[in-house]
Design a protein around this motif. Structure first.
Motif, PDB file in Angstrom:
ATOM      1  N   ALA A 283       0.834  -1.214   0.000  1.00 47.72           N
ATOM      2  CA  ALA A 283       0.000   0.000   0.000  1.00 47.72           C
ATOM      3  C   ALA A 283       0.861   1.255   0.000  1.00 47.72           C
ATOM      4  O   ALA A 283       0.602   2.207  -0.753  1.00 47.72           O
ATOM      5  CB  ALA A 283      -0.945  -0.015   1.201  1.00 47.72           C
ATOM      6  N   VAL A 284       1.883   1.277   0.810  1.00 42.40           N
ATOM      7  CA  VAL A 284       2.747   2.458   0.890  1.00 42.40           C
ATOM      8  C   VAL A 284       3.534   2.617  -0.402  1.00 42.40           C
ATOM      9  O   VAL A 284       3.698   3.730  -0.911  1.00 42.40           O
ATOM     10  CB  VAL A 284       3.676   2.379   2.119  1.00 42.40           C
ATOM     11  N   ARG A 285       3.997   1.514  -0.980  1.00 44.53           N
ATOM     12  CA  ARG A 285       4.731   1.616  -2.249  1.00 44.53           C
ATOM     13  C   ARG A 285       3.837   2.129  -3.375  1.00 44.53           C
ATOM     14  O   ARG A 285       4.285   2.890  -4.232  1.00 44.53           O
ATOM     15  CB  ARG A 285       5.359   0.272  -2.612  1.00 44.53           C
ATOM     16  N   ARG A 286       2.563   1.724  -3.397  1.00 46.25           N
ATOM     17  CA  ARG A 286       1.622   2.267  -4.392  1.00 46.25           C
ATOM     18  C   ARG A 286       1.480   3.771  -4.201  1.00 46.25           C
ATOM     19  O   ARG A 286       1.476   4.539  -5.166  1.00 46.25           O
ATOM     20  CB  ARG A 286       0.254   1.589  -4.279  1.00 46.25           C
ATOM     21  N   GLN A 287       1.359   4.203  -2.961  1.00 48.32           N
ATOM     22  CA  GLN A 287       1.256   5.632  -2.659  1.00 48.32           C
ATOM     23  C   GLN A 287       2.511   6.358  -3.121  1.00 48.32           C
ATOM     24  O   GLN A 287       2.442   7.426  -3.739  1.00 48.32           O
ATOM     25  CB  GLN A 287       1.046   5.836  -1.150  1.00 48.32           C
ATOM     26  N   MET A 288       3.665   5.777  -2.839  1.00 49.79           N
ATOM     27  CA  MET A 288       4.935   6.391  -3.237  1.00 49.79           C
ATOM     28  C   MET A 288       5.036   6.483  -4.761  1.00 49.79           C
ATOM     29  O   MET A 288       5.503   7.501  -5.296  1.00 49.79           O
ATOM     30  CB  MET A 288       6.111   5.570  -2.682  1.00 49.79           C
ATOM     31  N   ALA A 289       4.597   5.440  -5.470  1.00 52.03           N
ATOM     32  CA  ALA A 289       4.642   5.461  -6.935  1.00 52.03           C
ATOM     33  C   ALA A 289       3.742   6.563  -7.476  1.00 52.03           C
ATOM     34  O   ALA A 289       4.105   7.270  -8.418  1.00 52.03           O
ATOM     35  CB  ALA A 289       4.224   4.100  -7.495  1.00 52.03           C
ATOM     36  N   GLY A 290       2.562   6.729  -6.880  1.00 54.23           N
ATOM     37  CA  GLY A 290       1.659   7.798  -7.303  1.00 54.23           C
ATOM     38  C   GLY A 290       2.265   9.169  -7.074  1.00 54.23           C
ATOM     39  O   GLY A 290       2.165  10.061  -7.924  1.00 54.23           O
ATOM     40  N   GLU A 291       2.913   9.338  -5.939  1.00 51.55           N
ATOM     41  CA  GLU A 291       3.557  10.620  -5.646  1.00 51.55           C
ATOM     42  C   GLU A 291       4.674  10.904  -6.647  1.00 51.55           C
ATOM     43  O   GLU A 291       4.801  12.026  -7.142  1.00 51.55           O
ATOM     44  CB  GLU A 291       4.120  10.606  -4.220  1.00 51.55           C
ATOM     45  N   THR A 292       5.457   9.878  -6.960  1.00 49.83           N
ATOM     46  CA  THR A 292       6.550  10.040  -7.927  1.00 49.83           C
ATOM     47  C   THR A 292       5.997  10.392  -9.304  1.00 49.83           C
ATOM     48  O   THR A 292       6.529  11.276  -9.994  1.00 49.83           O
ATOM     49  CB  THR A 292       7.395   8.755  -8.002  1.00 49.83           C
ATOM     50  N   THR A 293       4.921   9.728  -9.699  1.00 52.42           N
ATOM     51  CA  THR A 293       4.306  10.011 -10.999  1.00 52.42           C
ATOM     52  C   THR A 293       3.811  11.453 -11.053  1.00 52.42           C
ATOM     53  O   THR A 293       4.061  12.164 -12.028  1.00 52.42           O
ATOM     54  CB  THR A 293       3.141   9.039 -11.269  1.00 52.42           C
ATOM     55  N   ARG A 294       3.113  11.885 -10.004  1.00 51.01           N
ATOM     56  CA  ARG A 294       2.615  13.269  -9.979  1.00 51.01           C
ATOM     57  C   ARG A 294       3.758  14.274  -9.996  1.00 51.01           C
ATOM     58  O   ARG A 294       3.699  15.281 -10.707  1.00 51.01           O
ATOM     59  CB  ARG A 294       1.699  13.480  -8.772  1.00 51.01           C
ATOM     60  N   GLU A 295       4.819  14.011  -9.238  1.00 53.79           N
ATOM     61  CA  GLU A 295       5.976  14.910  -9.236  1.00 53.79           C
ATOM     62  C   GLU A 295       6.609  14.980 -10.625  1.00 53.79           C
ATOM     63  O   GLU A 295       6.983  16.064 -11.090  1.00 53.79           O
ATOM     64  CB  GLU A 295       7.011  14.434  -8.212  1.00 53.79           C
ATOM     65  N   THR A 296       6.719  13.841 -11.286  1.00 51.34           N
ATOM     66  CA  THR A 296       7.302  13.801 -12.633  1.00 51.34           C
ATOM     67  C   THR A 296       6.443  14.582 -13.612  1.00 51.34           C
ATOM     68  O   THR A 296       6.959  15.374 -14.412  1.00 51.34           O
ATOM     69  CB  THR A 296       7.480  12.351 -13.108  1.00 51.34           C
ATOM     70  N   LEU A 297       5.139  14.370 -13.569  1.00 53.56           N
ATOM     71  CA  LEU A 297       4.238  15.093 -14.470  1.00 53.56           C
ATOM     72  C   LEU A 297       4.321  16.601 -14.230  1.00 53.56           C
ATOM     73  O   LEU A 297       4.355  17.386 -15.180  1.00 53.56           O
ATOM     74  CB  LEU A 297       2.800  14.600 -14.308  1.00 53.56           C
ATOM     75  N   ARG A 298       4.355  16.990 -12.969  1.00 58.11           N
ATOM     76  CA  ARG A 298       4.467  18.431 -12.660  1.00 58.11           C
ATOM     77  C   ARG A 298       5.796  18.989 -13.172  1.00 58.11           C
ATOM     78  O   ARG A 298       5.845  20.107 -13.675  1.00 58.11           O
ATOM     79  CB  ARG A 298       4.337  18.657 -11.156  1.00 58.11           C
ATOM     80  N   SER A 299       6.866  18.207 -13.074  1.00 61.61           N
ATOM     81  CA  SER A 299       8.186  18.701 -13.484  1.00 61.61           C
ATOM     82  C   SER A 299       8.290  18.912 -14.991  1.00 61.61           C
ATOM     83  O   SER A 299       9.150  19.656 -15.448  1.00 61.61           O
ATOM     84  CB  SER A 299       9.289  17.748 -13.016  1.00 61.61           C
ATOM     85  N   VAL A 300       7.405  18.262 -15.760  1.00 52.40           N
ATOM     86  CA  VAL A 300       7.434  18.451 -17.215  1.00 52.40           C
ATOM     87  C   VAL A 300       6.287  19.338 -17.696  1.00 52.40           C
ATOM     88  O   VAL A 300       5.986  19.382 -18.878  1.00 52.40           O
ATOM     89  CB  VAL A 300       7.455  17.110 -17.984  1.00 52.40           C
ATOM     90  N   GLY A 301       5.647  20.037 -16.745  1.00 51.61           N
ATOM     91  CA  GLY A 301       4.700  21.060 -17.141  1.00 51.61           C
ATOM     92  C   GLY A 301       3.228  20.776 -16.936  1.00 51.61           C
ATOM     93  O   GLY A 301       2.398  21.634 -17.210  1.00 51.61           O
ATOM     94  N   PHE A 302       2.864  19.586 -16.470  1.00 57.40           N
ATOM     95  CA  PHE A 302       1.444  19.322 -16.213  1.00 57.40           C
ATOM     96  C   PHE A 302       1.031  20.040 -14.934  1.00 57.40           C
ATOM     97  O   PHE A 302       1.756  20.025 -13.943  1.00 57.40           O
ATOM     98  CB  PHE A 302       1.178  17.819 -16.073  1.00 57.40           C
ATOM     99  N   ARG A 303      -0.124  20.680 -14.985  1.00 55.75           N
ATOM    100  CA  ARG A 303      -0.652  21.356 -13.797  1.00 55.75           C
ATOM    101  C   ARG A 303      -1.713  20.454 -13.179  1.00 55.75           C
ATOM    102  O   ARG A 303      -2.844  20.384 -13.665  1.00 55.75           O
ATOM    103  CB  ARG A 303      -1.221  22.714 -14.171  1.00 55.75           C
ATOM    104  N   LEU A 304      -1.338  19.749 -12.128  1.00 55.98           N
ATOM    105  CA  LEU A 304      -2.235  18.808 -11.480  1.00 55.98           C
ATOM    106  C   LEU A 304      -2.803  19.429 -10.212  1.00 55.98           C
ATOM    107  O   LEU A 304      -2.076  20.033  -9.430  1.00 55.98           O
ATOM    108  CB  LEU A 304      -1.485  17.525 -11.118  1.00 55.98           C
TER     109      LEU A 304
END
Length: 94
Positions: free
Chosen positions: A30-51
């Motif tokens: 469960a925690v690793r799924r949460q961490m993966a989601g956080e990493t994905t959101r951080e990556t998307l934000r770093s390339v310009g997505f406004r989440l």
């Protein structure tokens, strides 16, 4: 390497965890799924997505709605098409 920690959780969560044969593995997944989601959101934000939280909630609702529309017949047809495509037999369909 592992580390033993003590946590406090609400009763409803504790009741759910009592049904797990391996609570540590369950919580780790469960925690690793949460961490993966956080990493994905951080990556998307770093390339310009406004989440936003609202946008993510809406996207989740739309995904749930779309998944609810998948009938067993539609799922079987999709599996058959994917099987054909993986064998290189998918022809143009109208």
């Amino acid at each position: 390497m592992t580390k033993k920690i003590a946590i406090s959780i609400p009763d409803d969560v504790a009741e759910r965890l009592e049904r797990e044969p391996n609570v540590s593995a369950f919580i780790t997944r469960a925690v690793r799924r949460q961490m993966a989601g956080e990493t994905t959101r951080e990556t998307l934000r770093s390339v310009g997505f406004r989440l936003t939280d609202e946008g993510l909630t809406e996207a989740g609702r739309k995904l749930d709605d779309a998944q609810a529309k998948i009938t067993p017949e539609l799922r079987a047809k999709a599996i058959a098409l994917l099987s054909e495509a993986s064998r290189g037999r998918l022809a143009s369909r109208d």
